[in-house]
Design a protein around this motif. Structure first.
Motif, PDB file in Angstrom:
ATOM      1  N   TYR A  46       0.872  -1.018  -0.266  1.00 44.53           N
ATOM      2  CA  TYR A  46      -0.028   0.175   0.137  1.00 44.53           C
ATOM      3  C   TYR A  46       1.101   0.911   0.392  1.00 44.53           C
ATOM      4  N   GLY A  47       2.034   1.068   0.556  1.00 42.25           N
ATOM      5  CA  GLY A  47       2.723   2.261   1.004  1.00 42.25           C
ATOM      6  C   GLY A  47       3.500   2.804  -0.646  1.00 42.25           C
ATOM      7  N   ALA A  48       3.408   1.234  -1.276  1.00 45.57           N
ATOM      8  CA  ALA A  48       4.081   1.439  -2.630  1.00 45.57           C
ATOM      9  C   ALA A  48       3.449   2.450  -4.145  1.00 45.57           C
ATOM     10  N   LEU A 228     -10.118   2.111   5.732  1.00 49.79           N
ATOM     11  CA  LEU A 228      -8.788   3.554   6.431  1.00 49.79           C
ATOM     12  C   LEU A 228      -8.708   4.016   7.274  1.00 49.79           C
ATOM     13  N   HIS A 229      -7.845   4.170   8.066  1.00 51.76           N
ATOM     14  CA  HIS A 229      -7.061   4.373   9.496  1.00 51.76           C
ATOM     15  C   HIS A 229      -7.194   5.708   9.566  1.00 51.76           C
ATOM     16  N   ASN A 284       2.314  10.338   1.199  1.00 53.45           N
ATOM     17  CA  ASN A 284       2.921  10.066   2.713  1.00 53.45           C
ATOM     18  C   ASN A 284       1.396  10.516   3.385  1.00 53.45           C
ATOM     19  N   MET A 285       0.682  11.232   3.202  1.00 55.56           N
ATOM     20  CA  MET A 285      -0.708  11.448   4.108  1.00 55.56           C
ATOM     21  C   MET A 285      -1.395  10.128   3.543  1.00 55.56           C
ATOM     22  N   VAL A 286      -1.598   9.883   2.451  1.00 57.54           N
ATOM     23  CA  VAL A 286      -2.944   9.477   1.610  1.00 57.54           C
ATOM     24  C   VAL A 286      -2.466   7.195   2.044  1.00 57.54           C
ATOM     25  N   ALA A 287      -0.520   7.843   1.890  1.00 59.24           N
ATOM     26  CA  ALA A 287      -0.371   6.130   2.313  1.00 59.24           C
ATOM     27  C   ALA A 287      -0.907   6.072   4.259  1.00 59.24           C
ATOM     28  N   GLY A 291      -3.410   2.807   6.111  1.00 57.47           N
ATOM     29  CA  GLY A 291      -2.198   1.599   6.449  1.00 57.47           C
ATOM     30  C   GLY A 291      -1.376   1.611   5.740  1.00 57.47           C
ATOM     31  N   GLY A 292      -0.403   2.620   4.952  1.00 57.03           N
ATOM     32  CA  GLY A 292       0.532   1.859   4.064  1.00 57.03           C
ATOM     33  C   GLY A 292       2.337   2.832   4.979  1.00 57.03           C
ATOM     34  N   LEU A 293       2.951   1.961   3.634  1.00 57.78           N
ATOM     35  CA  LEU A 293       4.136   3.033   4.348  1.00 57.78           C
ATOM     36  C   LEU A 293       4.580   3.895   4.222  1.00 57.78           C
ATOM     37  N   PRO A 294       5.134   4.788   4.973  1.00 59.05           N
ATOM     38  CA  PRO A 294       5.630   6.259   4.408  1.00 59.05           C
ATOM     39  C   PRO A 294       6.851   5.686   3.255  1.00 59.05           C
TER      40      PRO A 294
END
Length: 557
Positions: A46-48, A228-229, A284-287, A291-294
Motif C-alpha cells: 500500500y505504501g508503494a 481507512l485508518h 505519505n498522507m494518503v499512504a 495503512g501504508g508505509l511511508p
C-alpha cells in the motif's frame, strides 16, 4: 500551482515499459519492507501504491518513482514497534497517524520552500547516516536470515548473534544464501528483463514449497481494497508523535531530493524541489490514511524506470497501478514467501545503502572528517537518526564556522607605517599614510564579514602601535551581519575612549543599512564618513597635520 509537472501523453510507450519494469523491481522490496517494519507485507504494498501514485501526480521530478525505502522503513519500524508496545489496541493507528503528520510536514517544507536547504548537509554526515541505516537493515535481517525469532533492537541483535549462529536453521540459511547468490550473481543481460530480487523471490518460494516447508513464511496477506485508518492522537504522546513525524518528514525529504538529483543527471532535466516535497507529502498522507508505509524517492526504481524509457509522471503512476492490480490477486502466492528470502533481499539493500565509495578512502580523509563520519554512523546505529544528524550537523557547522572565522580574520588588514603593507594601496593612498607618520591606522576589512569573525575583529587591534585616527575601510566588503556590526561598535567605542578619531570609508548600501539599523554608524560623525578610502585617508592625514599647524599647501594633492 499546476496539478502535475511534465505530464503529457507523448511518451506513452516509454512510460508504460518504465512503469512496468519499476513495478517488478518494487514488488519484492515492498513486501520485504512491509514485513521488516512490523506493519505487515500489505503495508509495504500500500505504501508503494499510494506514495508512488500521488508523488508522481503532484511531485516535481517527472521520472522519479517513489515508495518505501530502506531509510524510511528503518524509522517506521521503530515508530510502529514503539506505539504498538505502548498501546496494542490504538498503537498501530497512532503509527499511521505519524505517517500522515510526516506527510503534512513535508507539504509545509515545500510550501515554505525549504527544499533548497534540506540537501545542504555535510557529506560526512550524509555518508555516516546512510551507512548507519544500511548497517541497521543488515543487523535486523540477521534473525530471519538465520531462522531465529524476530528481534527489534539493534543492540539486542548484536548481543544475540553468537546464539543465533549456534542455533541457526539450515533451511533458512540455504534459502537466504540462495537469495544472496541470485541477487549478486544474476547477469546484467538477464536483469534487464527480469530483476534479480524477483527471480530470488520466485526461486526461494518454490524451494520452500517443495523442500523446506518448515521455514517461517509471510503468512496470510489481506487482499482487496484497503480500509481507512483514521487519525488517532493520544494527547499524552502528542509531543512524541510530532517528533517521530518530523523525523520521517526530514529523512523522506532528504531521501527524495537526493534521488531527484540522480534523476536530473540521468535525464538532463531540472527537478522542482518545492513541488517534489509537496507531492511526497501528499503521497505519505494518503499512504498513512490507508495503512501504508511511508515512502520517498527510490533511487534504484527511478534509475530502472528511466533506463526502460520512463520520462513523465505517467511512469510512476503506472508503476503504482500495476502494484495495486497485483496485490488484488497475488495474496495467495505472497503468503508462502519465506522470511529468510525477504531477509536475503533486504541484506542486499542494506549493503547497497552503505557508502562503500567513501569507506574505501576514509583512511585518507582528514581526522576530523573520519571522526565525524564514524560518529554519525555509530549514533545512527545505536541511538537514533535524529540525534545522529543533529549532532553531526552541529559539529560540522562548528568546525566550518571556526575555519571560516580563521580565514576571515586573516583577511583583515592593519596598515599603518610599514611600507611592506602598502602594497595593498595605490600610490596616492600610500603617500597619505606616509605623510601621517604612523599616526593614522587603516583597518581594512575584506570579503563577506560574518559573525564567525566578530570576536577576531577587536582582537586584531590588540598590540597595534599607538595612533590618533582609526580609518575603518569597507571598500571590499559586500555585506556584514548583526554580530559584525556589534563587534565594530566595540571597536569604535574603544577608540573613542582612547581619544582616537574614527572614520569610515567605502560602505556600500547593504553595509550602511546594517550599520544604521544597529545604531553603529551614528557613533561616527557625519563628516568622518567617506565614499572612498582615498578620501578618508586624505582627511585623516589633513587632520593630523593641521593639529601640528603644518602648511597643507606644501603637500601634493
Amino acid at each position: 500551482m499546476q496539478l502535475t509537472y511534465g505530464l503529457h501523453a507523448r511518451n506513452l510507450k516509454g512510460d508504460f515499459f518504465g512503469g512496468v519494469t519499476a513495478a517488478i523491481v518494487a514488488l519484492p522490496l515492498a513486501l520485504a519492507f512491509g514485513v521488516s517494519s512490523g506493519a505487515g507485507a500489505i503495508a509495504g504494498i500500500y505504501g508503494a501504491v499510494f506514495v508512488g501514485l500521488f508523488s508522481a501526480l503532484f511531485g516535481g521530478t517527472p521520472s522519479q518513482v517513489s515508495g518505501p525505502t530502506g531509510p524510511m522503513t528503518v524509522v517506521m519500524a521503530g515508530v510502529f514497534t514503539h506505539y504498538a508496545a505502548l498501546d496494542p489496541d490504538t498503537g498501530p493507528a497512532m503509527a499511521f497517524t505519524v505517517v500522515m503528520l510526516g506527510g503534512f510536514f513535508q507539504v509545509l517544507f515545500g510550501v515554505f520552500r525549504l527544499g533548497q536547504f534540506i540537501t545542504l548537509m555535510p557529506f560526512p554526515v550524509i555518508s555516516g547516516f546512510m551507512t548507519g541505516i544500511g548497517t541497521i537493515i543488515i543487523l535486523l535481517q540477521l534473525p530471519p536470515f538465520l531462522g531465529a525469532e524476530a528481534i527489534v533492537g539493534v543492540v539486542d541483535v548484536v548481543t544475540s548473534v553468537p546464539d543465533m549462529i549456534l542455533n541457526a536453521s539450515i533451511p533458512a540459511l540455504v534459502l537466504g544464501g540462495t537469495t544472496l547468490l541470485i541477487v549478486y550473481a544474476t547477469p546484467r543481460s538477464i536483469e534487464k528483463w527480469l530483476p534479480a530480487p524477483l527471480i530470488a523471490l520466485f526461486v526461494g518460494t518454490l524451494l520452500s514449497l517443495y523442500f523446506f516447508q518448515s521455514v517461517d513464511v509471510i503468512g496470510v496477506i489481506p487482499t482487496g481494497l484497503p480500509s481507512l485508518h483514521w487519525p488517532v492522537v493520544n494527547l499524552d504522546l502528542a509531543q512524541d508523535m510530532l517528533i517521530s513525524a518530523l523525523m520521517l518528514a526530514t529523512l523522506g525529504s532528504i531521501d527524495s531530493l537526493l534521488t531527484s538529483l540522480v534523476a536530473d543527471n540521468l535525464t538532463r532535466t531540472q527537478h522542482r524541489s518545492e513541488r517534489e516535497l509537496v507531492g511526497q507529502g501528499i503521497g505519505n498522507m494518503v499512504a498513512g490514511l490507508f495503512g501504508g508505509l511511508p515512502g520517498a524517492g527510490a533511487t534504484m526504481r527511478t534509475v530502472v524506470n528511466i533506463r526502460a524509457g520512463g520520462k513523465t509522471p505517467l511512469s510512476g503512476m503506472t508503476h503504482a497501478l500495476i502494484l495495486f492490480i497485483i496485490v488484488l490477486g497475488a495474496g495467495d502466492f505472497a503468503s508462502h514467501i519465506p522470511l529468510a528470502v525477504l531477509a536475503g533481499i533486504l541484506i542486499k539493500v542494506g549493503i547497497d545503502i552503505i557508502d562503500w565509495r567513501f569507506l574505501r578512502r576514509v583512511h585518507k580523509a582528514p581526522i576530523f572528517v573520519m571522526a565525524l563520519m564514524t560518529s554519525v554512523w555509530g549514533l545512527t546505529v545505536f541511538v537514533d537518526l535524529i540525534t545522529a544528524v543533529a549532532v553531526g550537523v552541529f559539529i560540522a557547522n562548528i568546525y566550518t564556522v571556526k575555519r571560516l572565522s580563521d580565514t576571515q580574520v586573516e583577511s583583515l588588514r592593519i596598515i599603518q607605517d610599514n611600507p611592506d603593507d602598502h602594497q595593498f594601496l595605490d600610490a596616492v593612498e600610500s603617500q597619505y599614510l606616509q605623510d601621517a607618520q604612523g599616526r593614522v591606522l587603516l583597518y581594512q576589512l575584506n570579503g563577506p564579514v560574518s559573525y564567525a569573525s566578530a570576536k577576531g575583529i577587536s582582537n586584531k587591534l590588540v598590540g597595534c602601535k599607538s595612533h590618533e585616527v582609526l580609518v575603518l575601510d569597507f571598500s571590499n566588503v559586500p555585506h556584514i551581519d548583526v554580530s559584525t556590526a556589534l563587534a565594530l561598535e566595540e571597536v569604535i567605542m574603544d577608540a573613542s575612549l582612547a581619544s582616537q578619531e574614527v572614520m569610515m570609508s567605502g560602505a556600500n548600501t547593504m553595509v550602511s543599512h546594517i550599520l544604521d539599523r544597529m545604531s553603529v554608524a551614528a557613533l561616527v560623525e557625519e563628516k568622518n564618513r567617506f565614499n572612498s578610502r582615498e578620501a578618508a585617508l586624505r582627511a585623516a592625514r589633513d587632520q593630523i597635520l593641521e593639529a601640528e599647524s603644518f602648511p597643507l599647501s606644501a603637500l601634493p594633492d
